[in-house]
Write a protein that holds these residues in place. Structure first.
Motif, PDB file in Angstrom:
ATOM      1  N   MET A  91       0.849  -1.199   0.000  1.00 24.71           N
ATOM      2  CA  MET A  91       0.000   0.000   0.000  1.00 24.71           C
ATOM      3  C   MET A  91       0.875   1.235   0.000  1.00 24.71           C
ATOM      4  SD  MET A  91      -2.979   1.052   2.686  1.00 24.71           S
ATOM      5  CE  MET A  91      -3.883   2.554   2.457  1.00 24.71           C
ATOM      6  N   ALA A  92       0.566   2.184  -0.807  1.00 26.03           N
ATOM      7  CA  ALA A  92       1.385   3.411  -0.891  1.00 26.03           C
ATOM      8  C   ALA A  92       1.230   4.210   0.361  1.00 26.03           C
ATOM      9  CB  ALA A  92       0.968   4.219  -2.104  1.00 26.03           C
ATOM     10  N   CYS A  93       2.333   4.771   0.773  1.00 28.64           N
ATOM     11  CA  CYS A  93       2.305   5.595   1.990  1.00 28.64           C
ATOM     12  C   CYS A  93       1.972   7.023   1.632  1.00 28.64           C
ATOM     13  CB  CYS A  93       3.629   5.500   2.733  1.00 28.64           C
ATOM     14  SG  CYS A  93       5.009   6.199   1.789  1.00 28.64           S
ATOM     15  N   ALA A  94       1.669   7.811   2.684  1.00 33.04           N
ATOM     16  CA  ALA A  94       1.288   9.213   2.482  1.00 33.04           C
ATOM     17  C   ALA A  94       2.432  10.060   1.992  1.00 33.04           C
ATOM     18  CB  ALA A  94       0.722   9.786   3.774  1.00 33.04           C
ATOM     19  N   ASN A  95       3.667   9.563   2.185  1.00 33.01           N
ATOM     20  CA  ASN A  95       4.834  10.355   1.788  1.00 33.01           C
ATOM     21  C   ASN A  95       5.284  10.041   0.365  1.00 33.01           C
ATOM     22  OD1 ASN A  95       4.984  11.624   4.272  1.00 33.01           O
ATOM     23  ND2 ASN A  95       6.242   9.994   5.174  1.00 33.01           N
ATOM     24  N   ALA A  96       4.463   9.287  -0.381  1.00 34.40           N
ATOM     25  CA  ALA A  96       4.831   8.987  -1.768  1.00 34.40           C
ATOM     26  C   ALA A  96       4.898  10.276  -2.572  1.00 34.40           C
ATOM     27  CB  ALA A  96       3.813   8.048  -2.381  1.00 34.40           C
ATOM     28  N   PRO A  97       5.844  10.334  -3.542  1.00 30.06           N
ATOM     29  CA  PRO A  97       6.051  11.571  -4.328  1.00 30.06           C
ATOM     30  C   PRO A  97       4.929  11.817  -5.326  1.00 30.06           C
ATOM     31  CG  PRO A  97       7.448   9.843  -5.184  1.00 30.06           C
ATOM     32  CD  PRO A  97       6.772   9.238  -3.995  1.00 30.06           C
ATOM     33  N   TRP A  98       3.686  12.065  -4.871  1.00 31.13           N
ATOM     34  CA  TRP A  98       2.561  12.391  -5.744  1.00 31.13           C
ATOM     35  C   TRP A  98       2.538  13.909  -5.979  1.00 31.13           C
ATOM     36  CZ3 TRP A  98      -2.407   9.203  -5.968  1.00 31.13           C
ATOM     37  CH2 TRP A  98      -2.114   7.825  -5.939  1.00 31.13           C
ATOM     38  N   SER A  99       2.153  14.267  -7.179  1.00 30.19           N
ATOM     39  CA  SER A  99       2.036  15.711  -7.478  1.00 30.19           C
ATOM     40  C   SER A  99       0.667  16.219  -7.053  1.00 30.19           C
ATOM     41  CB  SER A  99       2.241  15.968  -8.987  1.00 30.19           C
ATOM     42  OG  SER A  99       1.200  15.366  -9.713  1.00 30.19           O
ATOM     43  N   GLU A 100       0.551  17.516  -6.973  1.00 27.22           N
ATOM     44  CA  GLU A 100      -0.698  18.113  -6.528  1.00 27.22           C
ATOM     45  C   GLU A 100      -1.828  17.838  -7.506  1.00 27.22           C
ATOM     46  OE1 GLU A 100       0.061  22.217  -5.976  1.00 27.22           O
ATOM     47  OE2 GLU A 100       1.283  21.923  -4.190  1.00 27.22           O
ATOM     48  N   GLU A 101      -1.494  17.694  -8.823  1.00 30.77           N
ATOM     49  CA  GLU A 101      -2.532  17.459  -9.813  1.00 30.77           C
ATOM     50  C   GLU A 101      -3.310  16.168  -9.557  1.00 30.77           C
ATOM     51  OE1 GLU A 101       0.318  18.636 -10.381  1.00 30.77           O
ATOM     52  OE2 GLU A 101       0.187  20.390 -11.688  1.00 30.77           O
ATOM     53  N   ASN A 102      -2.672  15.187  -8.856  1.00 28.08           N
ATOM     54  CA  ASN A 102      -3.336  13.914  -8.579  1.00 28.08           C
ATOM     55  C   ASN A 102      -4.513  14.089  -7.629  1.00 28.08           C
ATOM     56  OD1 ASN A 102      -0.095  12.882  -8.769  1.00 28.08           O
ATOM     57  ND2 ASN A 102      -1.622  11.863 -10.063  1.00 28.08           N
ATOM     58  N   PHE A 103      -4.579  15.178  -6.922  1.00 27.65           N
ATOM     59  CA  PHE A 103      -5.632  15.378  -5.940  1.00 27.65           C
ATOM     60  C   PHE A 103      -6.528  16.573  -6.297  1.00 27.65           C
ATOM     61  CE2 PHE A 103      -2.016  13.426  -3.800  1.00 27.65           C
ATOM     62  CZ  PHE A 103      -2.597  12.318  -3.228  1.00 27.65           C
ATOM     63  N   SER A 104      -6.524  17.005  -7.547  1.00 27.17           N
ATOM     64  CA  SER A 104      -7.333  18.158  -7.956  1.00 27.17           C
ATOM     65  C   SER A 104      -8.334  17.764  -9.020  1.00 27.17           C
ATOM     66  CB  SER A 104      -6.453  19.292  -8.480  1.00 27.17           C
ATOM     67  OG  SER A 104      -5.743  18.864  -9.611  1.00 27.17           O
ATOM     68  N   CYS A 105      -9.494  18.436  -8.975  1.00 27.68           N
ATOM     69  CA  CYS A 105     -10.557  18.209  -9.957  1.00 27.68           C
ATOM     70  C   CYS A 105     -10.182  18.937 -11.240  1.00 27.68           C
ATOM     71  CB  CYS A 105     -11.883  18.721  -9.399  1.00 27.68           C
ATOM     72  SG  CYS A 105     -13.216  18.731 -10.620  1.00 27.68           S
ATOM     73  N   SER A 106     -10.297  18.252 -12.373  1.00 27.83           N
ATOM     74  CA  SER A 106      -9.926  18.857 -13.657  1.00 27.83           C
ATOM     75  C   SER A 106     -10.939  19.883 -14.143  1.00 27.83           C
ATOM     76  CB  SER A 106      -9.742  17.772 -14.713  1.00 27.83           C
ATOM     77  OG  SER A 106     -10.940  17.043 -14.864  1.00 27.83           O
ATOM     78  N   ILE A 107     -12.068  20.029 -13.408  1.00 32.27           N
ATOM     79  CA  ILE A 107     -13.067  21.042 -13.780  1.00 32.27           C
ATOM     80  C   ILE A 107     -12.856  22.335 -12.986  1.00 32.27           C
ATOM     81  CG2 ILE A 107     -15.519  21.627 -13.799  1.00 32.27           C
ATOM     82  CD1 ILE A 107     -16.119  18.726 -14.364  1.00 32.27           C
ATOM     83  N   CYS A 108     -12.829  22.202 -11.656  1.00 34.46           N
ATOM     84  CA  CYS A 108     -12.650  23.411 -10.824  1.00 34.46           C
ATOM     85  C   CYS A 108     -11.206  23.700 -10.522  1.00 34.46           C
ATOM     86  CB  CYS A 108     -13.460  23.290  -9.531  1.00 34.46           C
ATOM     87  SG  CYS A 108     -12.834  22.010  -8.416  1.00 34.46           S
ATOM     88  N   LEU A 109     -10.303  22.705 -10.806  1.00 40.84           N
ATOM     89  CA  LEU A 109      -8.862  22.861 -10.579  1.00 40.84           C
ATOM     90  C   LEU A 109      -8.535  23.073  -9.116  1.00 40.84           C
ATOM     91  CD1 LEU A 109      -7.949  25.148 -13.617  1.00 40.84           C
ATOM     92  CD2 LEU A 109      -8.087  22.657 -13.504  1.00 40.84           C
ATOM     93  N   ASP A 110      -9.423  22.652  -8.264  1.00 34.58           N
ATOM     94  CA  ASP A 110      -9.192  22.755  -6.820  1.00 34.58           C
ATOM     95  C   ASP A 110      -9.129  21.344  -6.238  1.00 34.58           C
ATOM     96  OD1 ASP A 110      -8.793  23.836  -4.387  1.00 34.58           O
ATOM     97  OD2 ASP A 110     -10.553  25.147  -4.432  1.00 34.58           O
ATOM     98  N   VAL A 111      -8.775  21.235  -4.984  1.00 31.32           N
ATOM     99  CA  VAL A 111      -8.708  19.928  -4.311  1.00 31.32           C
ATOM    100  C   VAL A 111     -10.084  19.275  -4.352  1.00 31.32           C
ATOM    101  CG1 VAL A 111      -8.238  18.743  -2.132  1.00 31.32           C
ATOM    102  CG2 VAL A 111      -6.829  20.691  -2.833  1.00 31.32           C
ATOM    103  N   PHE A 112     -10.122  17.951  -4.599  1.00 39.45           N
ATOM    104  CA  PHE A 112     -11.382  17.224  -4.696  1.00 39.45           C
ATOM    105  C   PHE A 112     -12.271  17.482  -3.491  1.00 39.45           C
ATOM    106  CE2 PHE A 112      -8.998  14.324  -7.626  1.00 39.45           C
ATOM    107  CZ  PHE A 112      -9.833  14.482  -8.719  1.00 39.45           C
ATOM    108  N   SER A 113     -13.572  17.647  -3.784  1.00 38.65           N
ATOM    109  CA  SER A 113     -14.577  17.710  -2.734  1.00 38.65           C
ATOM    110  C   SER A 113     -15.636  16.675  -3.075  1.00 38.65           C
ATOM    111  CB  SER A 113     -15.188  19.109  -2.659  1.00 38.65           C
ATOM    112  OG  SER A 113     -16.255  19.145  -1.740  1.00 38.65           O
ATOM    113  N   SER A 114     -15.742  15.630  -2.239  1.00 39.52           N
ATOM    114  CA  SER A 114     -16.636  14.488  -2.514  1.00 39.52           C
ATOM    115  C   SER A 114     -16.366  13.953  -3.907  1.00 39.52           C
ATOM    116  CB  SER A 114     -18.107  14.909  -2.403  1.00 39.52           C
ATOM    117  OG  SER A 114     -18.395  15.359  -1.106  1.00 39.52           O
ATOM    118  N   PRO A 115     -15.139  13.428  -4.161  1.00 44.98           N
ATOM    119  CA  PRO A 115     -14.788  12.943  -5.483  1.00 44.98           C
ATOM    120  C   PRO A 115     -15.627  11.750  -5.911  1.00 44.98           C
ATOM    121  CG  PRO A 115     -13.100  12.311  -3.910  1.00 44.98           C
ATOM    122  CD  PRO A 115     -14.052  13.219  -3.177  1.00 44.98           C
ATOM    123  N   VAL A 116     -16.028  11.765  -7.200  1.00 46.58           N
ATOM    124  CA  VAL A 116     -16.770  10.667  -7.794  1.00 46.58           C
ATOM    125  C   VAL A 116     -16.069  10.270  -9.071  1.00 46.58           C
ATOM    126  CG1 VAL A 116     -18.988  11.344  -6.806  1.00 46.58           C
ATOM    127  CG2 VAL A 116     -18.270  12.285  -9.009  1.00 46.58           C
TER     128      VAL A 116
END
Length: 540
Positions: free
Chosen positions: A1-26
């Motif tokens: 299981m990947a740990c929280a310190n994995a080198p993920w970029s910010e884009e992996n956690f942003s919505c491609s519509i609002c360009l903000d951090v996911f809120s209730s991602p579907v």
């Protein structure tokens, strides 16, 4: 299981519509993730349901389910995750059609999707193979207006026949026989025309601004003229009032002095008479007293002194004459008239100088001159040569009346010229409108288009119906003619005497006016002198 310190970029956690951090991602069936609110709003605004990232179409609206794993990872990553900053849209720029929050600047527009994309939302078109086939262009606003309503193709051509934008299919159907050119080519043509139109518009603007300035200058000159006229009027009327006051004071003083002189004479005579009465009264008392004395000696001695009465004036020659005021008022009015004439002369000088400021340089037009007339080379003099010249027919020429017009005409504003008439016994001078009759005998009057004065053996007249007889104080040597076209005014002046002769007002000017001269025929060796258009001399 990947740990929280994995080198993920910010884009992996942003919505491609609002360009903000996911809120209730579907997640969508194609595997892309969005905020529930963002994808729901996006589909509510679309006719067809498709993925904003890969553009995969769904026959029915997908049933969205929460992505539990992604929600947990977003929670662990923290709410401070933000996408890399991109430039916001400026007023003159095209916004991204996909952004639902703060709209970013579009970098490309897709002519297949009819959508403009910012750098982030453009990523699928750069990655997905079938999206890479879409035609991307520089950002365009209102893409639907750039598409042919009939063929759903880009409007890339211009029909020169119907002057409309068309697509490629239009040139094969409705506009098949019409000449068409690329939009850029027609754009360059229209741009050149636009430059010409802009130049014409700018010229019109300058002309209007010039008209405005001319109106302002006219108002300014009018105000200056009004101020000067008011000042001259105040000066003259003030001097006149002072003169009237002085004449009244002088008249009152003279009458008062004469009255006082008469009263003093009467007072002195009355005193003298009263003294004589007093002396006679005293003598009467002495006489009465002596008449009652019984002393013979005293009576006789006193009677000798009473025998001769006291000396008195012979009042039969004395007379108090009332002062005569005959001519007193007249002499005062004569003085007033002299002062008024002096002020009137100043006014006449000022008026003539003002109209002389509108002097124009005019020359006689040989094409209008009657065949009997001879014009000087400089076009300033005219006289009857007593010989009829052979000249070509010209509709502008006077056929019978020995008259001539100037080359120059005037259709607005004010103008002034002077004509020397010395040594002539008959002449006509004035102005005439362009459409006057020049054939046969001509009757000069405003009704026929002539505003002139005439001098002959019967005197000076303004040619009208009936003629207006004008006073002539002395022999005219030079006549000044002033015209205010806009006011409908023609005025004539005796230049040497600096006297206003006559003014025709309310003249219905509606076409060009020409200075008019008629030297008349020589009679018995007289009237051979020329009429001369002379330069204005404003000195006294």
């Amino acid at each position: 299981m990947a740990c929280a310190n994995a080198p993920w970029s910010e884009e992996n956690f942003s919505c491609s519509i609002c360009l903000d951090v996911f809120s209730s991602p579907v997640s969508t069936p194609c595997g892309h993730n969005f905020c529930r609110t963002c994808i729901t709003k996006y589909w509510n605004e679309q006719v067809k349901y498709k993925c904003p990232v890969c553009n995969e179409l769904f026959n029915t609206r997908p049933d969205l389910r929460v992505n539990t794993l992604l929600s947990e990872m977003v929670h662990r990553f923290g709410t401070s995750v933000q996408v890399k900053e991109q430039p916001g849209v400026e007023p003159a720029e095209v916004p991204c059609d996909v952004c639902t929050g703060t709209q970013l600047k579009a970098v490309k527009s897709c002519l297949v999707c009819f959508t403009s994309y910012c750098q982030t939302h453009l990523e699928p078109h750069q990655r997905v193979a079938r999206l890479q086939k879409h035609r991307l262009v520089e950002p365009m606003d209102r893409l639907e207006d750039r598409m042919c309503m009939k063929h759903d193709r880009l409007l890339e051509l211009f029909c020169q026949t119907e002057q409309v934008c068309v697509c490629q299919y239009c040139t094969e159907t409705d506009h098949k026989s019409h000449p068409v050119v690329p939009l850029k080519e027609e754009y360059e043509v229209k741009t050149a025309q636009l430059g010409k139109i802009e130049a014409e518009v700018q010229q019109m603007i300058q002309e209007k601004q010039k008209n405005i300035q001319e109106i302002k200058d006219t108002v300014k000159r009018s105000k200056a003229d009004a101020d000067r006229e008011t000042a001259d009027g105040v000066q003259v009327l003030t001097a006149l009032m002072r003169c009237i006051e002085k004449c009244q004071n002088d008249l009152n003083q003279m009458i008062e002095e004469r009255l006082k002189s008469t009263e003093k004479q009467a007072e002195d005579l009355i005193k003298e008479l009263e003294q004589e009465i007093e002396d006679l009264t005293n003598r009467s008392s002495e006489v009465k007293q002596l008449s009652h004395t019984k002393d013979h000696l005293h009576f006789l001695q006193t009677f000798r002194s009473l025998k001769d009465p006291p000396p008195t004036r012979d009042w039969t020659t004395v007379e108090v004459r009332p002062p005569s005021y005959v001519g007193t008022l007249r002499r005062s009015l004569d003085q007033l008239e002299e002062t008024l004439n002096m002020e009137m002369k100043k006014l006449r000088d000022a008026e003539l100088k003002r109209v002389q400021q509108y002097e124009v340089d005019v020359t006689l037009d040989p094409d209008t001159a009657n065949r009997w007339l001879i014009l000087s080379e400089d076009g300033k003099q005219v006289h009857d040569g007593n010989v009829k010249k052979e000249l070509p027919d010209n509709p502008k020429r006077f056929t019978q009346c020995v008259c001539v017009l100037t080359r120059q005409s005037f259709s607005s504003g004010r103008f002034y010229f002077e004509v020397r008439v010395k040594d002539k016994t008959q002449w006509d001078v004035g102005v005439a409108r362009e459409s006057i009759n020049r054939n046969g005998r001509i009757k000069l009057s405003p009704e026929t288009g002539y505003w002139t004065i005439k001098f002959s053996k019967v005197g000076l007249v303004f040619k009208d119906n009936p003629a207006v007889r004008l006073p002539l104080r002395a022999e005219l040597q030079k006549v000044g003619v002033f015209v205010d076209y806009d006011e409908g005014l023609v005025s004539f002046y005796d230049v040497e005497a600096r006297v206003h002769i006559y003014s025709a007002t309310g003249c219905p000017f509606s076409e060009p006016l020409y200075p008019f001269l008629c030297p008349s025929l020589p009679v018995g060796g007289t009237n051979s002198a020329p009429l001369i258009i002379s330069p204005v001399n404003q000195t006294e």
